[in-house]
Design a protein around this motif. Structure first.
Motif, PDB file in Angstrom:
ATOM      1  N   GLN A 127       0.135  -9.993   5.938  1.00 60.59           N
ATOM      2  CA  GLN A 127      -0.135 -10.577   7.255  1.00 60.59           C
ATOM      3  C   GLN A 127      -1.453 -10.089   7.801  1.00 60.59           C
ATOM      4  O   GLN A 127      -2.100 -10.755   8.595  1.00 60.59           O
ATOM      5  N   SER A 128      -1.834  -8.890   7.398  1.00 61.55           N
ATOM      6  CA  SER A 128      -3.110  -8.333   7.853  1.00 61.55           C
ATOM      7  C   SER A 128      -3.623  -7.362   6.787  1.00 61.55           C
ATOM      8  O   SER A 128      -2.833  -6.713   6.098  1.00 61.55           O
ATOM      9  N   VAL A 129      -4.929  -7.282   6.662  1.00 63.64           N
ATOM     10  CA  VAL A 129      -5.539  -6.420   5.648  1.00 63.64           C
ATOM     11  C   VAL A 129      -6.597  -5.544   6.314  1.00 63.64           C
ATOM     12  O   VAL A 129      -7.370  -6.020   7.162  1.00 63.64           O
ATOM     13  N   ALA A 130      -6.615  -4.284   5.917  1.00 57.70           N
ATOM     14  CA  ALA A 130      -7.645  -3.355   6.412  1.00 57.70           C
ATOM     15  C   ALA A 130      -8.130  -2.524   5.232  1.00 57.70           C
ATOM     16  O   ALA A 130      -7.461  -2.454   4.199  1.00 57.70           O
ATOM     17  N   GLY A 131      -9.276  -1.896   5.383  1.00 50.42           N
ATOM     18  CA  GLY A 131      -9.756  -1.070   4.273  1.00 50.42           C
ATOM     19  C   GLY A 131     -11.180  -0.607   4.432  1.00 50.42           C
ATOM     20  O   GLY A 131     -11.821  -0.844   5.471  1.00 50.42           O
ATOM     21  N   THR A 132     -11.653   0.080   3.417  1.00 52.73           N
ATOM     22  CA  THR A 132     -13.058   0.482   3.352  1.00 52.73           C
ATOM     23  C   THR A 132     -13.552   0.304   1.929  1.00 52.73           C
ATOM     24  O   THR A 132     -12.923   0.790   0.989  1.00 52.73           O
ATOM     25  N   MET A 183      -0.641  -5.141   5.211  1.00 54.18           N
ATOM     26  CA  MET A 183       0.485  -4.991   6.134  1.00 54.18           C
ATOM     27  C   MET A 183       1.293  -6.283   6.196  1.00 54.18           C
ATOM     28  O   MET A 183       0.711  -7.379   6.300  1.00 54.18           O
ATOM     29  N   THR A 184       2.618  -6.132   6.114  1.00 52.39           N
ATOM     30  CA  THR A 184       3.502  -7.288   6.270  1.00 52.39           C
ATOM     31  C   THR A 184       4.445  -6.993   7.429  1.00 52.39           C
ATOM     32  O   THR A 184       4.342  -5.941   8.065  1.00 52.39           O
ATOM     33  N   LYS A 185       5.379  -7.904   7.661  1.00 48.83           N
ATOM     34  CA  LYS A 185       6.344  -7.715   8.751  1.00 48.83           C
ATOM     35  C   LYS A 185       7.137  -6.420   8.543  1.00 48.83           C
ATOM     36  O   LYS A 185       7.465  -5.727   9.493  1.00 48.83           O
ATOM     37  N   ASN A 186       7.427  -6.100   7.294  1.00 49.02           N
ATOM     38  CA  ASN A 186       8.329  -4.985   7.017  1.00 49.02           C
ATOM     39  C   ASN A 186       7.656  -3.667   6.678  1.00 49.02           C
ATOM     40  O   ASN A 186       8.174  -2.608   7.019  1.00 49.02           O
ATOM     41  N   VAL A 187       6.543  -3.714   5.960  1.00 54.39           N
ATOM     42  CA  VAL A 187       5.907  -2.469   5.516  1.00 54.39           C
ATOM     43  C   VAL A 187       4.384  -2.607   5.479  1.00 54.39           C
ATOM     44  O   VAL A 187       3.834  -3.710   5.551  1.00 54.39           O
ATOM     45  N   ALA A 188       3.739  -1.445   5.320  1.00 50.74           N
ATOM     46  CA  ALA A 188       2.311  -1.404   4.985  1.00 50.74           C
ATOM     47  C   ALA A 188       2.207  -0.666   3.657  1.00 50.74           C
ATOM     48  O   ALA A 188       3.044   0.172   3.327  1.00 50.74           O
ATOM     49  N   ALA A 210      -0.660  -6.351  -1.826  1.00 48.82           N
ATOM     50  CA  ALA A 210       0.001  -7.329  -0.959  1.00 48.82           C
ATOM     51  C   ALA A 210       1.311  -7.819  -1.555  1.00 48.82           C
ATOM     52  O   ALA A 210       2.315  -7.957  -0.837  1.00 48.82           O
ATOM     53  N   SER A 211       1.335  -8.072  -2.870  1.00 53.23           N
ATOM     54  CA  SER A 211       2.575  -8.603  -3.456  1.00 53.23           C
ATOM     55  C   SER A 211       3.673  -7.541  -3.419  1.00 53.23           C
ATOM     56  O   SER A 211       4.847  -7.851  -3.191  1.00 53.23           O
ATOM     57  N   THR A 212       3.308  -6.278  -3.622  1.00 51.89           N
ATOM     58  CA  THR A 212       4.304  -5.207  -3.540  1.00 51.89           C
ATOM     59  C   THR A 212       4.857  -5.114  -2.120  1.00 51.89           C
ATOM     60  O   THR A 212       6.071  -5.030  -1.911  1.00 51.89           O
ATOM     61  N   ALA A 213       3.946  -5.135  -1.137  1.00 54.04           N
ATOM     62  CA  ALA A 213       4.393  -5.047   0.268  1.00 54.04           C
ATOM     63  C   ALA A 213       5.223  -6.269   0.651  1.00 54.04           C
ATOM     64  O   ALA A 213       6.276  -6.148   1.282  1.00 54.04           O
ATOM     65  N   ALA A 214       4.762  -7.437   0.231  1.00 55.60           N
ATOM     66  CA  ALA A 214       5.472  -8.666   0.613  1.00 55.60           C
ATOM     67  C   ALA A 214       6.819  -8.777  -0.086  1.00 55.60           C
ATOM     68  O   ALA A 214       7.718  -9.487   0.394  1.00 55.60           O
ATOM     69  N   GLY A 215       6.972  -8.073  -1.195  1.00 54.33           N
ATOM     70  CA  GLY A 215       8.241  -8.105  -1.928  1.00 54.33           C
ATOM     71  C   GLY A 215       9.348  -7.344  -1.218  1.00 54.33           C
ATOM     72  O   GLY A 215      10.514  -7.460  -1.587  1.00 54.33           O
ATOM     73  N   VAL A 216       9.009  -6.579  -0.225  1.00 54.36           N
ATOM     74  CA  VAL A 216      10.027  -5.806   0.507  1.00 54.36           C
ATOM     75  C   VAL A 216      10.612  -6.695   1.603  1.00 54.36           C
ATOM     76  O   VAL A 216       9.947  -7.018   2.579  1.00 54.36           O
ATOM     77  N   LYS A 217      11.861  -7.095   1.404  1.00 59.17           N
ATOM     78  CA  LYS A 217      12.456  -8.084   2.316  1.00 59.17           C
ATOM     79  C   LYS A 217      13.393  -7.466   3.351  1.00 59.17           C
ATOM     80  O   LYS A 217      13.789  -8.115   4.310  1.00 59.17           O
ATOM     81  N   LYS A 218      13.787  -6.234   3.109  1.00 62.51           N
ATOM     82  CA  LYS A 218      14.831  -5.655   3.969  1.00 62.51           C
ATOM     83  C   LYS A 218      14.388  -4.314   4.525  1.00 62.51           C
ATOM     84  O   LYS A 218      13.743  -3.536   3.805  1.00 62.51           O
ATOM     85  N   GLY A 222      11.975  -0.006  15.825  1.00 62.13           N
ATOM     86  CA  GLY A 222      11.464  -1.370  15.743  1.00 62.13           C
ATOM     87  C   GLY A 222       9.953  -1.446  15.721  1.00 62.13           C
ATOM     88  O   GLY A 222       9.375  -2.535  15.621  1.00 62.13           O
ATOM     89  N   ILE A 223       9.304  -0.282  15.809  1.00 60.23           N
ATOM     90  CA  ILE A 223       7.836  -0.312  15.877  1.00 60.23           C
ATOM     91  C   ILE A 223       7.259  -0.644  14.507  1.00 60.23           C
ATOM     92  O   ILE A 223       7.542   0.033  13.525  1.00 60.23           O
ATOM     93  N   SER A 224       6.481  -1.703  14.450  1.00 63.18           N
ATOM     94  CA  SER A 224       5.907  -2.153  13.183  1.00 63.18           C
ATOM     95  C   SER A 224       5.026  -1.064  12.591  1.00 63.18           C
ATOM     96  O   SER A 224       4.330  -0.357  13.293  1.00 63.18           O
ATOM     97  N   ALA A 225       5.041  -0.951  11.271  1.00 61.89           N
ATOM     98  CA  ALA A 225       4.216   0.004  10.513  1.00 61.89           C
ATOM     99  C   ALA A 225       4.682   1.445  10.676  1.00 61.89           C
ATOM    100  O   ALA A 225       4.037   2.358  10.196  1.00 61.89           O
TER     101      ALA A 225
END
Lengths: 447, 465
Positions: free
Chosen positions: A136-141, A173-178, A200-208, A391-394
């Motif tokens: 959902q969002s990407v950050a980095g250096t 960062m996704t809804k569930n994890v970073a 991203a695919s690893t993070a997005a794979g976390v559904k719960k 409930g705080i994201s990240a």
């Protein structure tokens, strides 16, 4: 003036010893925030250092320029200032050269000729790939740079090296994890799209997501997390740390890790970005066995501290104080990959990264650290959910409380997935696999 | 700072505008510093450095580009300007700010040159060596002076001279089989008067005595006893670290809006919950760079904006973010002068300065008496906090039981592991005294350490069931 000429000038002024470095460098930091290239900072220049000793008094000054008037003025000032200092009673001099150095590290002309457009395109490739995989969002250096480093001493040492480096630290960062990972190379060969896809695919794979309670868990540390913690072993094995209070003080010959573990301090290997043919006093870099079969074999030394401890330099100068190179971790007990490591865990947590590691006592090695990103609860060999205590994201919301020697002794198993990486919090590079540590105390957020 | 260097800075701004930039600034810095270290009685060498360099920051079609160098020449500046590209990425607009012209200098009562720091520190080390409780000791003293010149295309020109001094003491104490570590830092922006070894020595002697007492007479509380504790009195050292970590950092606008997400982290605040309740009505938290002598002192920030106190939390409610011109521009506000850089080679980013819990009306004795029973934490060892600044731990170093409204036996194993909101909403009474502690705060990539202070008042926290 070149370093050799400056050394000659300093000796002619009456110093017993001199060491001079000169470096020409360029580094560029490209920041990624909110899935965009945010800004670019490029710094370049020349710098150096002059180390002088006289009758066991030691003194440093920096060099911003290398013209003779500036250098002579620096030497004159140093003469005045060193006379005001006390002796460093345990100082035993600089390493006696000359030395032959091993293979030089790879140097990339492509890195030397980078353009801002080129690295912005690389960053955008990583961003787009991560977004396509569900971030959902990407950050980095993205960091790129190169330098030419020269060194000369009054002990018949003249050395020169060139280094280049490209690194990309990407956090998806996704809804569930970073999830964040850094890749690093001496050449322009990092596959940015692949890195973006992987995090991203690893993070997005976390559904719960779910919560856990305080207790004792087996922990799998992924490379960025485990290396960040265990690189404290290399730092605290340096002679200076030993003398000011380290959990390794007086431990040579003792078990400080699991019997299957070997830990190197590697300053030499060509593929390591923090390696160099020589250390800060021109002594040849080396790969030192620090821990073998779980037993602490040596402290890390420069030439002077080695004499004090009646041993040989390990190529870890640091002038005055030795400093660590790259931790390289090996475990005799290995499984093929991370999935297999997870399958070994009855009740545990997979921790992808930690930060704010703080020692309550460096002499005992007691510390706590905070899992920063994706932390998965594992039950009966399978990941069940990403831990999120509020409930705080990240926010993960757990804390690991351990002792560094206890941790190393309880590291029973590793995966065959070692990579060279780092974390923002640690700053040190390390070559580290995923590891399994038994019986770790975990506390959770009270909300 | 020579006139020629300043001319070069002005040249850089003009050339940046000529190259198509809509905004440009140049920041010149000259820093002279000296340092000495003594470890276990061994003088570990001295250093004296001087460095100069310039940073130029420009905005071209919304893109932010910064370059820096210590090779100061017109040709070098022209070459760097040619590298500024219109990369595909973020577009920024700075807030409009007043044009400022100022020269200022921090007060320095005693110059560094007239003193002998190495001898002073060595003498103190000899004294400390006599204390048999101190198993390991190392000390460091650094001092120097920075001169800077800031100029931008709006017409602002600021010259600043800031002398500073910082001393750091690392101790490991031993009593019986037990050990305790303690780090202490003293100093500020000013002269040698801020290195008062009589005062520092007195404080360290007391610290050693108190921690020895904790080691020899301290009690370890059982799990059930720890779970029963409802009232905790925190000293200014504890309220200070909590203010810094759980209030100051998450109120930095660049964290709130994601710019530090891959480096120093994010925040529990976001664009939609500003103004939320963070603490009880007794909580007021300030960041003030203008406190004379304090380690985070400055009068103009590194974007040339005049500094002043910022009321981050007012009566328990989030009130004011720390802003630079980028985020003030984004929010349609004025910058509150929070942009700082650790040196010329890096970008200015949003930072704290001197951040503290504002004193209330209670006496310290009132806090203890009102607590009745509980724990008083006077100092901490380890601490940490999560990425969003929501869940912190402050491990007690010197801590005491509070029994029947008085300070009682020392406690060995008390740590406050608590959510940010639970901590600040539990504040019931705030002391009327005030003390600041030094620190070096890290942020950004490359990581920039800037001098700060943190502290304020002691407070009584009463947690619910």
């Amino acid at each position: 003036m070149i370093p050799k000429e400056i050394v000659k000038e300093a000796l002619a002024s009456g110093f017993d010893e001199a060491l001079v470095t000169r470096s020409n460098h360029t580094v560029c930091y490209l920041k990624i925030a909110n899935s965009k290239v945010d800004s670019v900072v490029e710094t370049s220049g020349q710098s150096g250092m002059m180390f002088l000793s006289s009758k066991k008094r030691v003194f440093f000054t920096n060099l911003d320029r290398f013209d003779s008037a500036y250098i002579r003025n620096k030497i004159e000032n140093s003469k005045r200032l060193i006379a005001m200092q006390a002796e460093k009673k345990d100082y035993n001099g600089l390493a006696e050269g000359p030395f032959k150095y091993g293979a030089r590290q790879k140097y990339s002309r492509r890195i030397e000729n980078y353009t801002i457009d080129e690295i912005a395109d690389m960053a955008n490739s990583a961003i787009n790939s991560a977004l396509a995989e569900g971030a959902q969002s990407v950050a980095g250096t993205l960091t790129i740079g190169y330098s030419k480093d020269e060194l000369a001493t009054s002990k018949s040492i003249e050395a020169e090296s060139r280094s280049s480096r490209l690194s990309m630290s990407l956090r998806a960062m996704t809804k569930n994890v970073a999830l964040q990972q850094e890749e690093v190379s001496r050449d322009m060969d990092i596959d940015m799209a692949k890195l973006g896809k992987m995090v991203a695919s690893t993070a997005a794979g976390v559904k719960k997501t779910g919560k856990i309670s305080d207790g004792t868990y087996d922990i799998i540390y992924m490379p960025a997390a485990g290396g960040s913690l265990l690189s404290n072993i290399n730092a605290m094995a340096c002679a200076g740390s030993i003398e000011t209070g380290s959990f390794l003080s007086g431990k040579i010959g003792n078990f400080v890790a699991n019997r299957g573990i070997t830990i190197y301090d590697d300053g030499l290997s060509g593929n390591l970005v923090s390696s160099s043919p020589f250390d800060a006093e021109g002594y040849p870099s080396q790969k030192t066995v620090l821990v073998k079969g779980g037993v602490l074999k040596t402290y890390l030394h420069n030439y002077s501290t080695a004499i004090k401890y009646k041993t040989k330099s390990t190529g870890n100068a640091g002038l005055v104080e030795p400093s660590p190179n790259t931790l390289v971790f090996e475990h005799r007990n290995r499984v093929s990959d991370l999935d297999k490591l997870i399958s070994e865990v009855k009740r545990g947590i997979l921790v992808s990264s930690t930060w704010y590691t703080r020692f309550s006592n460096y002499l005992t090695g007691d510390f706590s650290t905070v899992p920063r990103d994706m932390s998965l609860y594992i039950e009966d060999g399978e990941p069940k959910f990403a831990i999120r205590q509020t409930g705080i994201s990240a926010m993960v919301g757990i804390r690991i409380n351990d002792n560094i020697i206890r941790m190393a002794k309880n590291t029973l198993l590793a995966a065959n997935d070692a990579i060279q990486t780092t974390s923002w919090d640690s700053g040190a590079y390390y070559v580290m696999p995923s590891i399994l540590v038994k019986g770790v105390r975990v506390t959770t957020a009270m909300v | 700072m020579s006139a020629a260097d300043e001319d070069l800075a002005d040249f850089a701004v003009n050339r940046a505008l000529a190259s198509g930039a809509s905004y440009a600034e140049a920041y010149l810095l000259n820093e002279k510093s000296s340092s000495i270290a003594i470890e276990q009685g061994v003088f570990n060498g001295a250093a004296a450095t001087e460095s100069s360099g310039m940073r130029v920051r420009l905005i071209k079609k919304g893109r932010l580009f910064t370059f820096s160098t210590n090779v100061l020449s017109k040709e070098g500046i022209e070459a760097s300007l040619r590298r500024a590209s219109l990369f595909k990425g973020n577009s920024i607009v700075l807030s409009r700010e007043k044009v400022r012209r100022a020269n200022y200098k921090a007060k320095q009562k005693k110059s560094f040159d007239s003193e002998n720091p190495a001898e002073d520190l060595a003498e103190y080390d000899r004294q400390l060596a006599k204390n048999k409780l101190v198993r390991y000791r190392s000390m460091y003293l650094g001092y120097g002076i920075s001169n800077s010149y800031f100029t931008n295309s709006d017409g602002t020109k600021i010259r600043a001279t800031l002398p500073s001094i910082s001393s750091f003491f690392s101790l490991i104490l031993k009593s019986g089989s037990e050990t305790r570590q303690r780090f202490l830092q003293y100093g500020g922006v000013g002269g040698y008067e801020l290195f008062d070894l009589d005062k520092i020595g007195g404080e360290i002697e007391q610290e050693v005595k108190n921690l020895a007492n904790v080691m020899s007479k301290g009690v370890s509380l059982s799990k059930s006893k720890l779970a029963e504790i409802r009232n905790v009195v925190v000293s200014p050292e504890i309220s200070g670290i909590a203010v810094h970590e759980s209030i100051g950092h998450p109120n930095e606008a660049d964290r709130v809006f994601g710019r530090e997400a891959a480096q120093a982290g994010t925040s529990y605040l976001n664009g939609s919950n500003l103004g939320m309740q963070i603490g009880s009505g007794a909580v007021n938290i300030v960041d003030d760079p203008t406190i004379e002598g304090a380690y985070g002192f400055y009068l103009y920030d590194d974007e040339g904006v005049m500094a002043g106190p910022k009321l981050i939390v007012k009566d328990g409610m989030q009130n004011e973010l720390l802003l630079n011109r980028e985020y003030a521009g984004m929010l349609g506000r004025k910058s509150n002068g929070s942009a700082r850089s650790s040196d010329y080679s890096v970008e200015p980013i949003i930072r704290m300065s001197n951040t503290y819990l504002k004193p209330g009306n209670a006496d310290f004795e009132d806090l203890i008496e009102e607590a009745g029973s509980g724990v008083y934490i006077k100092s901490f060892t380890e601490w940490n906090i999560d990425d969003t600044r929501s869940f912190a731990k402050y491990q007690g170093n010197e801590a005491y039981l509070i029994e029947r409204g008085s300070i009682g036996k020392p406690v060995k194993n008390f740590s406050l592991e608590v959510s940010t909101f639970n901590f600040w909403k539990s504040v019931r009474l705030v002391d009327n005294e005030f003390k600041l502690y030094l620190g070096t705060c890290g942020k950004g990539e490359p990581e920039q350490g800037v001098p700060v202070t943190m502290g304020g008042a002691a407070a009584l926290l009463s947690f619910g069931e």
